[in-house]
Design an enzyme around this catalytic site. Structure first.
Site, PDB file in Angstrom:
ATOM      1  N   THR A 204       0.876  -1.182   0.000  1.00  0.00           N
ATOM      2  CA  THR A 204       0.000   0.000   0.000  1.00  0.00           C
ATOM      3  C   THR A 204       0.905   1.221   0.000  1.00  0.00           C
ATOM      4  OG1 THR A 204      -1.843  -1.027   1.132  1.00  0.00           O
ATOM      5  CG2 THR A 204      -1.543   1.311   1.539  1.00  0.00           C
TER       6      THR A 204
ATOM      7  N   ARG B 231     -14.853  -5.899  -0.357  1.00  0.00           N
ATOM      8  CA  ARG B 231     -14.177  -5.555   0.901  1.00  0.00           C
ATOM      9  C   ARG B 231     -13.482  -4.194   0.766  1.00  0.00           C
ATOM     10  NH1 ARG B 231      -8.690  -4.135   2.361  1.00  0.00           N
ATOM     11  NH2 ARG B 231      -8.285  -4.862   4.469  1.00  0.00           N
ATOM     12  N   ILE B 232     -13.613  -3.363   1.783  1.00  0.00           N
ATOM     13  CA  ILE B 232     -12.941  -2.060   1.798  1.00  0.00           C
ATOM     14  C   ILE B 232     -12.052  -2.012   3.028  1.00  0.00           C
ATOM     15  CG2 ILE B 232     -13.327   0.430   2.031  1.00  0.00           C
ATOM     16  CD1 ILE B 232     -16.050  -0.047   0.571  1.00  0.00           C
TER      17      ILE B 232
HETATM   18  N1  ASN Z   1      -1.103  -3.412   2.740  1.00  0.00           N
HETATM   19  C1  ASN Z   1      -1.955  -2.584   3.270  1.00  0.00           C
HETATM   20  O1  ASN Z   1      -1.573  -1.616   3.861  1.00  0.00           O
HETATM   21  C2  ASN Z   1      -3.420  -2.908   3.097  1.00  0.00           C
HETATM   22  C3  ASN Z   1      -4.402  -1.857   3.466  1.00  0.00           C
HETATM   23  N2  ASN Z   1      -4.135  -1.203   4.707  1.00  0.00           N
HETATM   24  C4  ASN Z   1      -5.759  -2.499   3.507  1.00  0.00           C
HETATM   25  O2  ASN Z   1      -6.063  -3.163   4.458  1.00  0.00           O
HETATM   26  O3  ASN Z   1      -6.490  -2.364   2.571  1.00  0.00           O
END
Ligand code: ASN
Length: 329
Positions: A182, A210-211
């Site tokens: 991310t 999913r969010i």
């Molecule tokens: N790798 C991530 O940071 C994933 C992000 N925080 C999510 O859960 O969508």
């Protein structure tokens, strides 16, 4: 106090493999430089964080835009948010497909609609209306993301468990979840204006629909000139429930902690409470930076003046001087 304009990015918290370190480092360094140049050129912190995030969205090393991780069904479904600390204006999008720069769409939601958050079909219809290029289906899917989904499915078969028990879930970024990545950016200018932006593909094998925390204001993203700016990364289900961004900013605003102190305190508490790790970048209203992660690694970089700092392992802070070397007399 004199504030030095700064642009700080992260490229995801988790168990980054040794062989991908050079690529992650190169990606975050480039993004920090691009964002900082935009800040210098436009003087606009929102533009700066957007440009920095876009540089990582188009880089397949990161879990955002091209290279985003896949849903159980094998699609890239993305979330993004951008926020301006002077006005508390914000734009958030979810369930975005086939667009290279979801962060640009979030900015359009902020500036061109009377809403703050669009998702799914409505968000896609707005994107088309706003002139975004809709790529042919599957264009954002990479071989690496496909392999991560396959590994995830195989690992579930092996353990014969869908990991319903939260305590049993491996740290995000563990092999079964694919590579972390991310992306996020935070910035401050000389007048104390701040902004934050986060963009993600979410987590490998997620249910369609999913969010995560990234587009949730006060969860994974927030900016307020009175308190500072935040972008988080890690297990979204945990970060959103713990209101990570708003907890950190309230420690800064109401209890006088620095960005680093507040960020470390909240992430350590969250990790104990949920047995899940995360990473955060932050800047407080005095221009102090917070860079902290309870995961094994988090790639990050920032530019401030001619100094470019970056790191990925705990305690690492490598400095490069940008441009002509300074001549000492
Ligand atoms: N790798 C991530 O940071 C994933 C992000 N925080 C999510 O859960 O969508």
């Amino acid at each position: 106090q004199h504030i030095v304009p700064t642009l700080l990015v992260h490229g995801g918290a988790g168990d980054v493999s040794d062989d991908s370190i050079p690529y992650k480092n190169a990606g975050v360094k480039l993004a920090a430089r691009i964002g900082y140049e935009a800040l210098k050129k436009t003087g606009n912190v929102v533009e700066a964080v957007q440009q920095a995030v876009q540089a990582m969205e188009e880089n397949d090393q990161f879990n955002a835009g091209y290279g985003g991780v896949l849903t159980w069904e094998g699609n890239v479904e993305m979330d993004a948010a951008i926020m301006e600390g002077a006005t508390l204006d914000a734009g958030c999008v979810s369930l975005i497909r086939d667009i290279l720069h979801p962060i640009a769409l979030a900015r359009s939601v902020m500036e061109k609609t009377r809403h703050k958050y669009l998702a799914g079909d409505g968000a896609m219809a707005f994107a088309i209306e706003d002139g975004f290029e809709i790529l042919p289906e599957g264009s954002l899917v990479t071989e690496r993301a496909k392999k991560a989904l396959e590994d995830y499915k195989n690992s579930l078969n092996k353990t014969n468990s869908a990991c319903d028990d939260e305590e049993e879930q491996p740290e995000i970024g563990d092999k079964v979840f694919g590579s972390p990545g991310t992306v996020g950016a935070v910035a401050i200018d000389a007048y104390g204006n701040v902004a934050a932006a986060t963009s993600t593909g979410g987590i490998t094998g997620k249910m369609p629909g999913r969010i995560g925390d990234s587009p949730i204001l006060g969860g994974g993203t927030y900016a307020d000139n009175a308190a500072g700016c935040i972008s988080a990364t890690g297990n979204g289900e945990t970060i959103m429930r713990y209101n990570v961004a708003s907890r950190i900013l309230s420690l800064i605003e109401h209890f006088g902690l620095t960005a680093q102190e507040a960020t470390a305190a909240v992430l350590e508490q969250m990790t104990v409470r949920f047995n899940q790790t995360a990473g955060v970048i932050s800047i407080d209203p005095n221009g102090n930076l917070g860079i902290y992660f309870t995961s094994r690694r988090m790639s990050w970089a920032y530019q401030r003046g001619d100094e470019l700092h970056y790191g990925i392992d705990k305690g690492e802070d490598i400095v490069e001087i940008i441009g002509e070397p300074r001549v000492k007399f």
